[in-house]
Design a protein around this motif. Structure first.
Motif, PDB file in Angstrom:
ATOM      1  N   MET A   1      38.070 -37.357  12.685  1.00  0.00           N
ATOM      2  CA  MET A   1      36.731 -37.933  12.573  1.00  0.00           C
ATOM      3  C   MET A   1      36.224 -37.852  11.131  1.00  0.00           C
ATOM      4  N   LEU A   2      36.503 -36.726  10.485  1.00  0.00           N
ATOM      5  CA  LEU A   2      35.988 -36.537   9.144  1.00  0.00           C
ATOM      6  C   LEU A   2      36.805 -37.266   8.090  1.00  0.00           C
ATOM      7  N   SER A   3      37.986 -37.761   8.491  1.00  0.00           N
ATOM      8  CA  SER A   3      38.799 -38.502   7.532  1.00  0.00           C
ATOM      9  C   SER A   3      38.292 -39.929   7.338  1.00  0.00           C
ATOM     10  N   ALA A   4      37.330 -40.367   8.194  1.00  0.00           N
ATOM     11  CA  ALA A   4      36.743 -41.687   8.028  1.00  0.00           C
ATOM     12  C   ALA A   4      36.014 -41.740   6.677  1.00  0.00           C
ATOM     13  N   PRO A   5      35.818 -42.915   6.141  1.00  0.00           N
ATOM     14  CA  PRO A   5      35.164 -43.038   4.830  1.00  0.00           C
ATOM     15  C   PRO A   5      33.808 -42.332   4.833  1.00  0.00           C
ATOM     16  N   ARG A   6      33.536 -41.559   3.770  1.00  0.00           N
ATOM     17  CA  ARG A   6      32.296 -40.804   3.675  1.00  0.00           C
ATOM     18  C   ARG A   6      31.190 -41.701   3.139  1.00  0.00           C
ATOM     19  N   THR A   7      30.564 -42.449   4.023  1.00  0.00           N
ATOM     20  CA  THR A   7      29.414 -43.276   3.694  1.00  0.00           C
ATOM     21  C   THR A   7      28.213 -42.742   4.462  1.00  0.00           C
ATOM     22  N   PRO A   8      26.988 -43.085   4.052  1.00  0.00           N
ATOM     23  CA  PRO A   8      25.819 -42.596   4.790  1.00  0.00           C
ATOM     24  C   PRO A   8      25.828 -42.969   6.269  1.00  0.00           C
ATOM     25  N   ALA A   9      26.552 -44.014   6.657  1.00  0.00           N
ATOM     26  CA  ALA A   9      26.629 -44.401   8.066  1.00  0.00           C
ATOM     27  C   ALA A   9      27.543 -43.496   8.864  1.00  0.00           C
ATOM     28  N   ASN A  10      28.333 -42.668   8.189  1.00  0.00           N
ATOM     29  CA  ASN A  10      29.254 -41.754   8.862  1.00  0.00           C
ATOM     30  C   ASN A  10      28.568 -40.407   9.066  1.00  0.00           C
ATOM     31  N   PRO A  11      28.536 -39.866  10.301  1.00  0.00           N
ATOM     32  CA  PRO A  11      27.865 -38.575  10.517  1.00  0.00           C
ATOM     33  C   PRO A  11      28.386 -37.466   9.628  1.00  0.00           C
ATOM     34  N   GLY A  12      29.678 -37.512   9.288  1.00  0.00           N
ATOM     35  CA  GLY A  12      30.241 -36.468   8.444  1.00  0.00           C
ATOM     36  C   GLY A  12      29.728 -36.464   7.023  1.00  0.00           C
ATOM     37  N   PHE A  13      29.032 -37.531   6.629  1.00  0.00           N
ATOM     38  CA  PHE A  13      28.472 -37.600   5.283  1.00  0.00           C
ATOM     39  C   PHE A  13      27.352 -36.576   5.101  1.00  0.00           C
ATOM     40  N   TRP A  14      26.642 -36.283   6.197  1.00  0.00           N
ATOM     41  CA  TRP A  14      25.483 -35.391   6.160  1.00  0.00           C
ATOM     42  C   TRP A  14      25.918 -34.013   6.642  1.00  0.00           C
ATOM     43  N   ARG A  15      25.891 -32.998   5.754  1.00  0.00           N
ATOM     44  CA  ARG A  15      26.515 -31.722   6.092  1.00  0.00           C
ATOM     45  C   ARG A  15      25.562 -30.529   5.996  1.00  0.00           C
ATOM     46  N   SER A  16      24.270 -30.765   5.804  1.00  0.00           N
ATOM     47  CA  SER A  16      23.355 -29.630   5.710  1.00  0.00           C
ATOM     48  C   SER A  16      23.268 -28.913   7.051  1.00  0.00           C
ATOM     49  N   PRO A  17      23.407 -27.578   7.067  1.00  0.00           N
ATOM     50  CA  PRO A  17      23.283 -26.833   8.335  1.00  0.00           C
ATOM     51  C   PRO A  17      21.841 -26.675   8.801  1.00  0.00           C
ATOM     52  N   VAL A  18      20.873 -27.108   7.982  1.00  0.00           N
ATOM     53  CA  VAL A  18      19.461 -26.935   8.340  1.00  0.00           C
ATOM     54  C   VAL A  18      18.992 -28.008   9.313  1.00  0.00           C
ATOM     55  N   ARG A  19      19.556 -29.211   9.202  1.00  0.00           N
ATOM     56  CA  ARG A  19      19.097 -30.298  10.078  1.00  0.00           C
ATOM     57  C   ARG A  19      19.351 -29.954  11.541  1.00  0.00           C
ATOM     58  N   GLY A  20      18.401 -30.345  12.367  1.00  0.00           N
ATOM     59  CA  GLY A  20      18.537 -30.112  13.790  1.00  0.00           C
ATOM     60  C   GLY A  20      17.309 -30.608  14.525  1.00  0.00           C
ATOM     61  N   ALA A  21      17.449 -30.803  15.819  1.00  0.00           N
ATOM     62  CA  ALA A  21      16.354 -31.387  16.607  1.00  0.00           C
ATOM     63  C   ALA A  21      15.116 -30.498  16.603  1.00  0.00           C
ATOM     64  N   ARG A  22      15.294 -29.183  16.717  1.00  0.00           N
ATOM     65  CA  ARG A  22      14.136 -28.293  16.770  1.00  0.00           C
ATOM     66  C   ARG A  22      13.413 -28.259  15.425  1.00  0.00           C
ATOM     67  N   PHE A  23      14.174 -28.212  14.337  1.00  0.00           N
ATOM     68  CA  PHE A  23      13.581 -28.236  12.996  1.00  0.00           C
ATOM     69  C   PHE A  23      12.744 -29.495  12.823  1.00  0.00           C
ATOM     70  N   THR A  24      13.285 -30.635  13.206  1.00  0.00           N
ATOM     71  CA  THR A  24      12.570 -31.904  13.089  1.00  0.00           C
ATOM     72  C   THR A  24      11.362 -31.946  14.010  1.00  0.00           C
ATOM     73  N   ALA A  25      11.491 -31.377  15.215  1.00  0.00           N
ATOM     74  CA  ALA A  25      10.385 -31.397  16.172  1.00  0.00           C
ATOM     75  C   ALA A  25       9.197 -30.593  15.661  1.00  0.00           C
ATOM     76  N   VAL A  26       9.456 -29.433  15.040  1.00  0.00           N
ATOM     77  CA  VAL A  26       8.358 -28.623  14.498  1.00  0.00           C
ATOM     78  C   VAL A  26       7.601 -29.406  13.426  1.00  0.00           C
ATOM     79  N   LEU A  27       8.346 -30.018  12.511  1.00  0.00           N
ATOM     80  CA  LEU A  27       7.718 -30.819  11.467  1.00  0.00           C
ATOM     81  C   LEU A  27       6.952 -31.998  12.066  1.00  0.00           C
ATOM     82  N   GLY A  28       7.525 -32.608  13.110  1.00  0.00           N
ATOM     83  CA  GLY A  28       6.887 -33.751  13.754  1.00  0.00           C
ATOM     84  C   GLY A  28       5.552 -33.396  14.377  1.00  0.00           C
ATOM     85  N   VAL A  29       5.462 -32.223  15.002  1.00  0.00           N
ATOM     86  CA  VAL A  29       4.203 -31.806  15.624  1.00  0.00           C
ATOM     87  C   VAL A  29       3.137 -31.555  14.555  1.00  0.00           C
TER      88      VAL A  29
END
Length: 423
Positions: free
Chosen positions: A13-41
């Motif tokens: 999966m990670l051998s696919a081209p590293r473009t912003p459309a590829n999930p593997g392009f984004w590698r920060s361990p901070v991103r996550g649904a709960r983190f985004t939900a807190v900011l959203g509220v």
């Protein structure tokens, strides 16, 4: 065996081209649904407050009163508001506009963190998997574009940097409605999911679609990231909110034009928005030959400053509060009541509104209209003095308007003409 298959699949999966459309392009361990939900509220509460106080600011300008007050003449149904702007409490506009600007500044780190947390979704392919997904993507585009536009133009206005084409008033007004469309749609679509994540977390066996599939080693926890965002907002609060207060707080408001510096000693030593020199008001304009023209059913009267001082004088403790969010504490204004000038013009029983014209020959709000309730308020003055001394040239000498709860631009300086009647 299952673990071996998983390990073999991940490199594929990670051998696919590293473009912003590829999930593997984004590698920060901070991103996550709960983190985004807190900011959203946080944004849900803060942006709602911003929109409400923005509408109140719009109403305070009384745009349906007279075309000179209305900077959005083609607004149509978007120009509604539910009540005429009151004169009390006298600090009302100081509070609502101070909140509007302060909350907007404080939310900048939260907004940037929220955009950063969801940016992978902006590049996700295919662009639309269903009608609902297409609606979500469109609302996201309106939300992100509208938010960036509103925040950037608002921050530039606070700093008095008018780098954008056209009127800030008009751009910010229409931009607010574009942003609101995206904000409401996105909230309806995503709020239930955010609440579930905050209450219950990610369901067992479910996927956190915002988390990186191959995160880098963590250098900051999600709680730490939220604390960092909060610290940024706190720093902006400390270095900007003081522009609405006198004393030490104003001196540390380093990020705003009306903070940081002391205006100096003396009865006229409080903040101003524009100087007499900046609008080309000269001593010749305001000298012995100056006359105030008052018009109404009883005719036209021309009054010198000495004649105005000979009329019954009244005192009112009122602040100056401007759209950029800065304000002063109550100043002691003294002068002639607008209601008394209306009576002189022939309106004795129930004074109507007044059309005010300044000696200033160019610039916005050199002319302004005030409602009848503003004229009738006993604290509404044609001020001749402030804090026991004559007005300085920069504060509007020889005479200026001061009205409780009105935006600073409607407290016209260097008044030349008052026309009482239907507006």
């Amino acid at each position: 065996m299952p673990e071996r298959r998983r390990i073999r699949f991940l490199p594929d999966m990670l051998s696919a081209p590293r473009t912003p459309a590829n999930p593997g392009f984004w590698r920060s361990p901070v991103r996550g649904a709960r983190f985004t939900a807190v900011l959203g509220v946080v944004l849900l509460v803060g942006l709602t407050l911003l929109f409400v106080t923005g509408l109140l600011s719009y109403a305070a300008y009384n745009p349906d009163l007279n075309r000179v007050n209305d900077k959005t003449p083609d607004k149509g149904l978007l120009g509604f508001y539910l009540f005429s702007w009151p004169t009390g409490p006298h600090w009302l506009y100081r509070l609502t506009q101070g909140l509007h600007v302060t909350v907007g500044i404080v939310l900048v780190p939260v907004l940037l963190a929220k955009l950063w947390s969801v940016i992978p979704r902006l590049f996700a392919l295919p662009p639309a998997r269903s009608v609902g997904h297409a609606l979500e993507r469109i609302s996201l585009l309106l939300l992100v574009g509208g938010a960036l536009f509103q925040f950037i133009t608002g921050l530039l206005n606070i700093q008095l940097d008018y780098l954008f084409p056209g009127s800030f008033y008009t751009l910010h007004f229409y931009g607010a409605w574009v942003f609101l469309a995206g904000f409401v749609t996105h909230t309806v679509l995503k709020a239930p999911q955010a609440v579930r994540v905050l209450r219950n977390g990610i369901p067992r066996g479910g996927a956190d679609t915002l988390a990186a599939p191959d995160p880098l080693p963590a250098t900051l926890s999600r709680r730490g990231a939220l604390a960092l965002v909060g610290a940024g907002s706190l720093l902006l609060l400390i270095t900007s909110a003081g522009r609405s207060f006198d004393g030490p707080l104003r001196r540390i408001a380093l990020l705003t034009p009306r903070g940081g510096t002391d205006p100096g000693p003396g009865p006229n030593a409080f903040q101003i928005n524009k100087t007499a020199a900046a609008v080309r008001i000269t001593p010749a304009d305001t000298g012995e030959n100056w006359r105030l023209t008052v018009r109404g059913p009883a005719g036209e009267f021309r009054l010198s400053r000495a004649e105005l001082l000979a009329m019954e004088q009244h005192t009112a403790a009122l602040p100056i509060a401007c759209v950029e969010g800065w304000s002063t504490s109550d100043q002691q204004w003294r002068g002639v009541r607008l209601a008394d000038l209306a009576a002189l013009a022939g309106h004795r029983d129930r004074p109507p509104g007044v059309f005010v014209e300044s000696l200033q020959r160019s610039g916005s709000f050199r002319k302004a209209a005030l409602r009848d309730n503003q004229v009738r308020d006993g604290r509404s003055l044609l001020a001749l003095e402030v804090n026991g001394a004559p007005l300085s040239p920069d504060h509007g000498y020889p005479a200026r308007i001061i009205v409780p709860a009105a935006p600073g631009v409607l407290n016209t300086k260097w008044v030349e003409t008052l026309t009482f009647g239907e507006l």
